[in-house]
Design an enzyme around this catalytic site. Structure first.
Site, PDB file in Angstrom:
ATOM      1  N   CYS A  23       0.610  -1.255  -0.061  1.00  0.00           N
ATOM      2  CA  CYS A  23       0.216   0.099  -0.121  1.00  0.00           C
ATOM      3  C   CYS A  23       0.665   1.262   0.305  1.00  0.00           C
ATOM      4  CB  CYS A  23      -0.867   0.107   0.982  1.00  0.00           C
ATOM      5  SG  CYS A  23      -1.994   1.611   1.222  1.00  0.00           S
ATOM      6  N   LYS A  37       0.647  -9.570  -2.330  1.00  0.00           N
ATOM      7  CA  LYS A  37       0.194  -8.949  -2.682  1.00  0.00           C
ATOM      8  C   LYS A  37       2.268  -7.888  -2.994  1.00  0.00           C
ATOM      9  CE  LYS A  37      -2.872  -6.090  -4.515  1.00  0.00           C
ATOM     10  NZ  LYS A  37      -4.526  -5.535  -4.704  1.00  0.00           N
TER      11      LYS A  37
END
Lengths: 305, 267
Positions: free
Chosen positions: A132, A167
């Site tokens: 993120c 991710k």
């Protein structure tokens, strides 16, 4: 001839469709699932979940750019306990495998969140968010260095009984090197890519547009770069890759599959077209029928040859 | 929520830079409420630029005619594309969305006055409210402000449904010479009897009107504008500061209409 199959096996999960939702773009599914056909999706990847509730970043949080969006939401979420008690039971009624995106400030926080989620029923897998770009601590900081990426993966693996998907951040020089480090640390699958760090400036106010100054770029604008990264990573590792980055049509989905993605995720495109998953599913099936493929597996990485 | 390709009845420039779009959408016309909005797609023919839909509040909705309408200002790429929609073409529209205006409970026989306060294109969502309120027996008092005559939108429905209609422009080119707050001060006795006041316009104007309403002791509701990505509450992109919760509040879902006093306006 029987109709072609879109079934896939993703790190041990048997999914009916290779189309997933991109974490953070689909909320908990509660906004979109009542109006779309859940059967078009293989699994639901729900929004980033942290130990404590997080308020997210100050507005403005989004800004449209050419064929893309910058976002700086900042992992707003109610925390793992509220997720388990309030959100999870609601999502469970849709009978879709649920993959929970997990985020944290420290290695311990990732493990702590997963330990809590382990107690809850009805979760298929975890997706570690080490990418993120919109939070100060943790997030992307974990995903831009091979050693820390591997350390988070190991911390998660040591407490999880369910598959761990990691991710990856595209904001790195060599994404394949990070992917290999994470694979070696025991990851069961990879998701790529998260958003690209970017920004925009308001020339009237002479200030950055976003409240967080910088944000993550998504949408068709990033597609060719995301596709190149899926191509590189899926050839470097042996674990399955979930490809994403500006997928808004069956043709775009097929590009990622041909580049080596076992599954694909749709994110930003849902905002414009909530029916996009159905269109992709139907488009893939028609293509396979026309071109005589019986299983979507046959197309994974077909462009390598 | 409905997503459909609606036939464009007309899309015409009613004033330089301001457009009036009418769509044939019987299903949406039946369920839309004043203050709610729809997300209109701006890119067609497989282009992805401009990427996002644009949120537009309903200017009116008529279930009898099966028609919904929007009044919008061309400000950027998205609204520029919307202005190119032509009659008998189709518009991809998703709605109705959000939480709209609430009308007060009234005692039988009483014609409760409400104040409609709009600035510039902020008039748009108030038109639907004014006609609904008028039809339900409220007395509608309307106050419209703008920078100058060129951005003063005196909607014919407002003219028809209002018992009082006052306009003001900051440059004095039409109506009362002054901003919206000075107009309301000038008409204070008419405003003070109203409850609630319904406000939409630029943020600074809304903030000033909210403080005036507080001073006059009348409740008010404001319709906020925000950049939105999904419009349905999923992306958390359109949040604003309110006193309702310690966290940010979604404009698209909990709003766009909020009680005036709960919104934390920026300076």
């Amino acid at each position: 001839m029987t109709s072609p199959s879109l079934k896939i096996n993703l790190a041990g999960l048997e999914l009916e469709s290779p189309i997933l939702t991109g974490s953070g773009t689909f909320g908990y599914g509660l906004e979109y699932l009542p109006i779309i056909d859940a059967d078009d999706l293989g699994a639901l990847v729900v929004t980033g979940t942290t130990w404590e509730p997080r308020p997210g970043n100050p507005p403005p949080r989004i800004w449209e750019t050419p064929s893309g969006i910058l976002n700086a939401i900042g992992l707003e979420n109610p925390g793992v306990n509220v997720f388990i008690q309030k959100k999870l039971p609601q999502i469970a009624s849709y009978d879709l495998p649920i993959i929970v995106n997990v985020a944290g400030n420290t290695l311990d926080e990732y493990a702590q969140v997963i330990r809590e989620l382990e107690k809850a029923p009805g979760i298929a897998a975890y997706e570690l968010n080490i990418s993120c770009p919109n939070v100060r601590q943790g997030g992307m900081a974990f995903g831009t260095d091979g050693h820390t990426a591997a350390a988070v993966t190991m911390a998660a693996k040591s407490v999880a009984t369910r598959p761990i998907i990691v991710k990856l951040s595209p904001n790195v020089t060599d994404i394949a090197a990070i992917a290999l480090a994470v694979e070696e640390a025991g990851a069961d699958a990879l998701s790529l890519v998260n958003t690209f760090l970017g920004m925009a400036i308001d020339i009237d106010k002479r200030r950055p547009v976003l409240g967080n100054q910088m944000g993550g770029l998504s949408g068709p604008a990033i597609r060719p770069i995301a596709l190149r990264m899926v191509w590189q990573v899926s050839q470097a590792v042996t674990i399955p890759v979930i490809g994403m980055g500006g997928i808004d049509s069956w043709q775009a989905a097929l590009e990622f599959i041909m580049a080596g993605a076992t599954a694909i995720a749709v994110g930003t495109a849902f905002f414009i077209n909530p029916y996009v998953a159905k269109e992709i599913r139907q488009g893939l099936l028609s293509y396979m029928e026309r071109e005589h493929f019986t299983s979507i597996d046959q197309l994974v990485g077909i462009a390598w040859q | 929520m409905i997503i459909e390709k609606a036939r464009v009845i007309s899309n015409s420039e009613i004033k330089l830079g301001y457009y009036f779009l009418r769509l044939f959408s019987p299903k949406m016309a039946e369920v839309a409420e004043p203050g709610q909005f729809a997300m209109l797609r701006c890119s067609y023919n497989n282009t992805s630029d401009p990427l996002l839909r644009r949120p537009l509040s309903f200017h009116d909705a008529s279930w009898k005619k099966g028609e919904i309408s929007f009044l919008y200002q061309v400000k950027g790429k998205g609204t520029k594309e919307l202005s190119r929609l032509v009659a008998n073409g189709s518009a991809d529209v998703m709605g109705p969305l959000g939480t709209g205006f609430r009308l007060p409970k009234v005692s039988p026989g009483k014609r409760q006055p409400i104040a409609i306060i709009g600035c510039g294109v902020g008039v748009a969502p108030l038109v639907f409210l004014a006609s609904t309120a008028h039809n339900r027996g409220y007395e509608v008092r309307t106050f419209i402000g703008a920078r100058s005559e060129s951005s003063l939108l005196v909607d014919p429905i407002l003219v028809a449904k209002s018992s009082v209609l006052s306009t003001a422009t900051e440059d004095g080119s039409a109506g009362y010479h002054g901003n919206i707050v000075s107009l309301l001060r000038n008409k204070e006795s008419l405003v003070a009897e109203c409850g609630p006041a319904y406000v939409c316009g630029p943020e600074a104007a809304m903030a000033a009107v909210v403080s005036l309403c507080t001073e006059l002791g009348i409740p008010c509701q404001v319709s906020l504008e925000s950049i939105m990505a999904c419009g349905v509450g999923a992306c958390l992109g359109c949040t604003c500061n309110t006193t309702r919760s310690p966290n940010y509040t979604r404009v698209c879902t909990e709003g766009p209409v909020f009680d005036g006093e709960e919104v934390v306006f920026c300076d």
